[in-house]
Structures are given as C-alpha cells and as structure tokens.
Design an enzyme around this catalytic site. Structure first.
Site, PDB file in Angstrom:
ATOM      1  N   HIS A  30      10.720   4.856  -2.325  1.00  0.00           N
ATOM      2  CA  HIS A  30      10.059   4.359  -1.124  1.00  0.00           C
ATOM      3  C   HIS A  30       9.858   2.850  -1.197  1.00  0.00           C
ATOM      4  CE1 HIS A  30       7.368   5.490  -4.324  1.00  0.00           C
ATOM      5  NE2 HIS A  30       6.315   4.919  -3.764  1.00  0.00           N
ATOM      6  N   ARG A  31       9.508   2.360  -2.409  1.00  0.00           N
ATOM      7  CA  ARG A  31       9.260   0.926  -2.570  1.00  0.00           C
ATOM      8  C   ARG A  31      10.574   0.148  -2.424  1.00  0.00           C
ATOM      9  NH1 ARG A  31       5.887   1.624  -6.266  1.00  0.00           N
ATOM     10  NH2 ARG A  31       4.149   1.474  -4.825  1.00  0.00           N
TER      11      ARG A  31
ATOM     12  N   ASP B 255       0.863  -1.167   0.000  1.00  0.00           N
ATOM     13  CA  ASP B 255       0.000   0.000   0.000  1.00  0.00           C
ATOM     14  C   ASP B 255       0.899   1.216   0.000  1.00  0.00           C
ATOM     15  OD1 ASP B 255      -2.827   0.836  -0.027  1.00  0.00           O
ATOM     16  OD2 ASP B 255      -2.224   2.000   1.706  1.00  0.00           O
TER      17      ASP B 255
END
Lengths: 192, 192
Positions: free
Chosen positions: A176-177, A65
């Site tokens: 971020h991933r 998410d």
C-alpha cells in the site's frame, strides 16, 4: 521532513525514496510533537500531521497515515489501527483482538486491506493526498518477524507469504505504501 | 428500555418489536444522558450504551449502534456516521461530504453497506451483541424523504429505490436493523 514517529514507517519511507536521492528526516528525529490523530479517515489524519509539521518547521512536510481494514469488521481497526496496539505498540495484542472479534462474529470472510495515505504539505500551498491500497487475506496465528504492525497476519493477494515473512524488497514493490508513493512520484515528476 | 436518543432509530425499533407486544421506552424519554461513543467498532459502541443504560436503570437495556460504511472510503464514515452530520444532525452535509470524498479519490466503486449492532445488557449478565448488514450502492444526488440519516443515497441490492424512497414496511423487512433484530429474536425465542 517526514511527519512520523513510527520507526517502522520511517525505515520504509527512507527505503522507498532512497532511489530518488531524497534525504529524509523524521519529525521524531527533529523532536517535533506528534499531533493528535482526530480524523475519521486516513487522508484526514495524514493531512493533520503533514500540515502541523509544515507549519512548525516552515518547510514542506510529508506524512503517512496507514492502517489495516478488515472486511468482516466493517473496516476496523482502520484509523484505530495504532490505537488497538495501545501505548506500548503491542501489535501481538492487536492481532489477537482482530482474531477474537472475527470469532465473536462467526465471520467466514477473511478479506482485508492495508491503506496508506500520504499527505504532502507546504507552507502557503494546498495539501496533496496520495493513497494506496494492498488487498489480501488474514491468517492466524501471525507468521514472520519482518515488517511491522499487522504484517504477520496479512497475506497479499497472489502471494503465499505474509508481509511479516516476505523479503522487504518484494514488500516495498507491492505494498500500500509503495502504491501511494508511486502516485506521489507520478504527480511530482509526471507520468513515466 | 431502548438506549437511544435518535428519534429515527427509536421509531424503527418500535415498529420492529411492536409485533412481539413489547413496550419500548427510549433512554431519551427517560431523561438518561447518552454516554460518549468512544468505541472503534459498532459492537463496542452498542455495548457501551446498553451497559450504561442497564446500570443506571437497573433493568435490561437494548441499544443500537449503526452507520454507513463506504467501500471506497475504507469503511468511513462507519462509527463516525453520526459525527459527520455534526451536532445539528445535518445529514445533507454528511451526504455531500461522502460525495466530495469519493470525487477527491476518483473512486469508481459505489459499494456501501449499513451496519446495525444491537447490544442487550442486563444487570449481572453478559452483554449479548447481534449484528445485521444491508449491502447496496450509493447514488447522488440524494433521493426521498423517508427514513433518516444516509437513507436517501443508499440503494439496497436487488432494489431500485433508495431507503429514503422506499415504503417503510419494505425497508423494515430488508434493513440492517431488521437483520440484527431477526438474530436477537432467534436467540431469545429459539429458531422458528
């Protein structure tokens, strides 16, 4: 299995886990229905998706998410990032809305951050959460056609290109991933 | 009319507008039903409440949407601040949840900010929004019995007491709600 119906995310996750020789099947490819994202944090939504997929498939499931948080909008769109794009995933409209809200605010602060929360769920086990953040600033109008979502308005710190302009290999090393995956890998295989 | 059912907010709003000789009636006192807060920003929720109240009462209405944003939680609980306390408004539980989420994160960053978004709606007119923020840090366990909501874990910058310990007069001079009201007053009566 990857509990995601978002093609952009699935492509990035495949690229990130490819070096480990892991075969990835998305929940969309399996025909699983995406559960409603009712959480108030990224971690909560990632957990909901991974646990639903693990239960239905009776095998370990990884979900993602993620979203964009804008400092001057108190973290919005945040967990609403996908919803701001509407059912047609119209991120041009969602980026225009961010620009409009900043103008209404008279906001001088262009800071923003992407968050990725990964949840690893397995039948009969405690779900694990791994989070990564990429900090940067927003720029308007949007620039670049790579990546997906809000990438064209996000310039990561220490760089001049937006995520929408950047070479995918570079993006996958600083995003971020990527940071969330680094934590997952470290937890699964121990410190390097 | 004040479009709020929250007794703590109504008391603070009455204290803030008292010097202007304005009589305040809350929507709770009028028996109006509070509409669902479906927005993804404080401004959106404030607008929903004020416009619903103005339409039903056919007179100008002022609403307040506010909450606590925690930096290390990407702005959560944010617009979910009231919902984290549940139907019984159990803010002890909501504060404990913030502490638990920060621990799970291993977060070192204790920064947080309160936001107050005021919406002034009148039949046939454009709704106006005024926002104020109070920046500070979180402290656990909660301290003080004054104020309401998350006040006992919030230490505003430049002070050592929490909003839950602070003299109400001092809080009303530095709070997010005071700053939003200052903008509203300036807009209504011109610069001082």
């Amino acid at each position: 299995m990857i509990a995601s119906h978002n093609p952009g995310k699935v492509i990035e996750i495949k690229a990130l886990v490819n070096p480990f020789g892991i075969v990835v099947i998305s929940s969309g490819e399996l025909g699983l229905v995406e559960p409603e994202e009712t959480g108030s944090t990224f971690a909560e939504n990632a957990r909901i998706k991974a646990e639903a997929a693990a239960m239905v498939a009776d095998e370990p499931a990884l979900s993602d998410d993620s979203g964009l948080c804008v400092a001057a909008l108190d973290g919005a769109p945040g967990v609403f990032s996908a919803r701001w794009a509407g059912p047609n995933r119209d991120f041009r409209a969602a980026m225009a809305r961010i620009e409009a809200e900043l103008k209404r605010n008279g906001a001088q602060d262009a800071r923003a951050w992407f968050v990725c929360s990964l949840a690893l769920a397995a039948p009969g086990q405690q779900t694990e959460i791994f989070e990564g953040r990429a900090f940067g600033t927003l720029i308007f109008p949007p620039r670049g056609t790579r990546g997906f979502g809000y990438d064209p308005i996000f310039v990561p710190e220490n760089y001049r290109q937006t995520f929408g302009e950047m070479d995918p290999g570079l993006k996958h090393s600083i995003s971020h991933r990527a940071k969330a995956f680094a934590k997952l890998v470290q937890s699964a295989f121990g410190a390097p």
